[in-house]
Structure formats: C-alpha cells, structure tokens
Design a protein around this motif. Structure first.
Motif, PDB file in Angstrom:
ATOM      1  N   UNK A  50      11.217 -11.537 -38.402  1.00 44.41           N
ATOM      2  CA  UNK A  50      10.691 -11.923 -39.701  1.00 44.41           C
ATOM      3  C   UNK A  50      10.770 -10.830 -40.753  1.00 44.41           C
ATOM      4  N   UNK A  51      11.048  -9.601 -40.324  1.00 45.72           N
ATOM      5  CA  UNK A  51      11.103  -8.496 -41.276  1.00 45.72           C
ATOM      6  C   UNK A  51       9.753  -8.147 -41.869  1.00 45.72           C
ATOM      7  N   UNK A  52       8.695  -8.392 -41.102  1.00 45.09           N
ATOM      8  CA  UNK A  52       7.344  -8.082 -41.564  1.00 45.09           C
ATOM      9  C   UNK A  52       6.813  -6.862 -40.833  1.00 45.09           C
ATOM     10  N   UNK A  53       5.831  -6.222 -41.422  1.00 42.49           N
ATOM     11  CA  UNK A  53       5.192  -5.071 -40.787  1.00 42.49           C
ATOM     12  C   UNK A  53       4.412  -5.528 -39.558  1.00 42.49           C
ATOM     13  N   UNK A  54       4.297  -4.650 -38.583  1.00 43.28           N
ATOM     14  CA  UNK A  54       3.562  -4.957 -37.362  1.00 43.28           C
ATOM     15  C   UNK A  54       2.121  -5.350 -37.677  1.00 43.28           C
ATOM     16  N   UNK A  55       1.503  -4.636 -38.604  1.00 42.10           N
ATOM     17  CA  UNK A  55       0.112  -4.937 -38.950  1.00 42.10           C
ATOM     18  C   UNK A  55      -0.023  -6.328 -39.565  1.00 42.10           C
ATOM     19  N   UNK A  56       0.955  -6.731 -40.347  1.00 41.68           N
ATOM     20  CA  UNK A  56       0.946  -8.061 -40.970  1.00 41.68           C
ATOM     21  C   UNK A  56       1.071  -9.149 -39.911  1.00 41.68           C
ATOM     22  N   UNK A  57       2.014  -8.975 -39.002  1.00 43.85           N
ATOM     23  CA  UNK A  57       2.205  -9.955 -37.930  1.00 43.85           C
ATOM     24  C   UNK A  57       0.951 -10.042 -37.071  1.00 43.85           C
ATOM     25  N   UNK A  58       0.393  -8.900 -36.726  1.00 39.50           N
ATOM     26  CA  UNK A  58      -0.811  -8.877 -35.892  1.00 39.50           C
ATOM     27  C   UNK A  58      -1.979  -9.571 -36.587  1.00 39.50           C
ATOM     28  N   UNK A  59      -2.118  -9.331 -37.888  1.00 42.31           N
ATOM     29  CA  UNK A  59      -3.194  -9.963 -38.656  1.00 42.31           C
ATOM     30  C   UNK A  59      -3.037 -11.483 -38.667  1.00 42.31           C
ATOM     31  N   UNK A  60      -1.813 -11.945 -38.884  1.00 42.78           N
ATOM     32  CA  UNK A  60      -1.581 -13.389 -38.915  1.00 42.78           C
ATOM     33  C   UNK A  60      -1.735 -14.012 -37.531  1.00 42.78           C
ATOM     34  N   UNK A  61      -1.297 -13.325 -36.492  1.00 41.25           N
ATOM     35  CA  UNK A  61      -1.490 -13.837 -35.141  1.00 41.25           C
ATOM     36  C   UNK A  61      -2.976 -13.939 -34.804  1.00 41.25           C
ATOM     37  N   UNK A  62      -3.751 -12.962 -35.245  1.00 41.68           N
ATOM     38  CA  UNK A  62      -5.203 -13.000 -35.015  1.00 41.68           C
ATOM     39  C   UNK A  62      -5.814 -14.211 -35.711  1.00 41.68           C
ATOM     40  N   UNK A  63      -5.383 -14.497 -36.916  1.00 43.78           N
ATOM     41  CA  UNK A  63      -5.868 -15.663 -37.663  1.00 43.78           C
ATOM     42  C   UNK A  63      -5.515 -16.944 -36.920  1.00 43.78           C
ATOM     43  N   UNK A  64      -4.250 -17.067 -36.515  1.00 42.52           N
ATOM     44  CA  UNK A  64      -3.809 -18.260 -35.799  1.00 42.52           C
ATOM     45  C   UNK A  64      -4.527 -18.409 -34.464  1.00 42.52           C
ATOM     46  N   UNK A  65      -4.799 -17.294 -33.814  1.00 43.26           N
ATOM     47  CA  UNK A  65      -5.519 -17.329 -32.542  1.00 43.26           C
ATOM     48  C   UNK A  65      -6.971 -17.749 -32.763  1.00 43.26           C
ATOM     49  N   UNK A  66      -7.593 -17.199 -33.799  1.00 40.96           N
ATOM     50  CA  UNK A  66      -8.972 -17.579 -34.128  1.00 40.96           C
ATOM     51  C   UNK A  66      -9.074 -19.066 -34.459  1.00 40.96           C
ATOM     52  N   UNK A  67      -8.021 -19.635 -35.028  1.00 39.06           N
ATOM     53  CA  UNK A  67      -7.987 -21.059 -35.366  1.00 39.06           C
ATOM     54  C   UNK A  67      -7.670 -21.930 -34.152  1.00 39.06           C
ATOM     55  N   UNK A  68      -7.357 -21.316 -33.021  1.00 31.17           N
ATOM     56  CA  UNK A  68      -7.022 -22.072 -31.818  1.00 31.17           C
ATOM     57  C   UNK A  68      -5.607 -22.599 -31.792  1.00 31.17           C
ATOM     58  N   UNK A  69      -4.765 -22.098 -32.683  1.00 33.16           N
ATOM     59  CA  UNK A  69      -3.390 -22.568 -32.778  1.00 33.16           C
ATOM     60  C   UNK A  69      -2.420 -21.760 -31.914  1.00 33.16           C
ATOM     61  N   UNK A  70      -2.823 -20.538 -31.576  1.00 37.71           N
ATOM     62  CA  UNK A  70      -1.977 -19.620 -30.816  1.00 37.71           C
ATOM     63  C   UNK A  70      -2.810 -19.031 -29.684  1.00 37.71           C
TER      64      UNK A  70
END
Length: 119
Positions: A50-70
């Motif tokens: 995706x060409x994104x920073x590691x911190x950005x990907x981690x932040x979005x994965x945490x959001x998706x995980x908190x939402x129960x989507x990941x």
C-alpha cells in the motif's frame, strides 16, 4: 406455541450500522480490507503493498480489529491479519460498488461527504 416478538431499538440498530460504516470510512482501511480479502498478511507486507507507513497500517488494523472486522494470529515475532468474516465483508463491498455505479459521481461530489468536503 406463541411467537415471541423481539423489539429492536431502531436507534441502537442504526447507531451500530453507522459505527460499521465508520469502520470502512477511510480509504486506507478499505485498501487494507481489500488486501486481506485475498488472504492473510503481515503488517510489513501491507506497508509494501500500500505504500503506507508501518504506524499508519498498524493504526488502521487496530481500528478494524476493534470493530471486529479483522483478527490476528501470531506467527513467530509477527502477527498475521485476516478478515473475520471475509464473505460478508466482500458482499458488503460488492454492494457498495454496485450502488456507487448507480449513483455515478453524486457521492464524490456531495458537499458534506464528498472529496472536496474532506480537504
């Protein structure tokens, strides 16, 4: 046998739906979801794709995980991420693409939620 009528609080149900759509409301999160649709990925793989920073990907994965989507599972010192409900998620995204096709540029041009409104 009498049927039991369950009363669903419409406000609560609509609030939950709005929360679900907020989980998908970021382009980076949608890109992550699309990559996870083809299979499990580590954060480092998603950053490369995706060409994104590691911190950005981690932040979005945490959001998706908190939402129960990941969900994630450990693999060595890393974690592999995958969609919790891949079929339902892809059905939702497919329906969204269909609706976008039907509305044309209306969503993009929307003065409240369109691209220019976000800038």
């Amino acid at each position: 046998m009498a049927m039991i009528e369950l009363k669903v609080d419409e406000t609560t149900a609509l609030g939950a739906a709005a929360c679900l759509f907020n989980g998908f409301s970021d382009g980076s999160r949608l890109a992550i979801v699309r990559h996870l649709a083809v299979g499990e990925h580590r954060v480092v793989e998603l950053t490369e794709h995706l060409g994104l920073a590691q911190s950005t990907v981690s932040k979005h994965l945490a959001c998706l995980k908190d939402c129960g989507l990941v969900e994630s599972r450990p693999q060595g010192r890393a974690s592999l991420f995958s969609l919790t409900h891949p079929e339902a998620t892809m059905e939702l995204l497919s329906a969204a693409e269909k609706l976008l096709g039907l509305t044309g540029d209306a969503v993009v041009l929307c003065p409240v939620y369109g691209i220019e409104a976000r800038e």
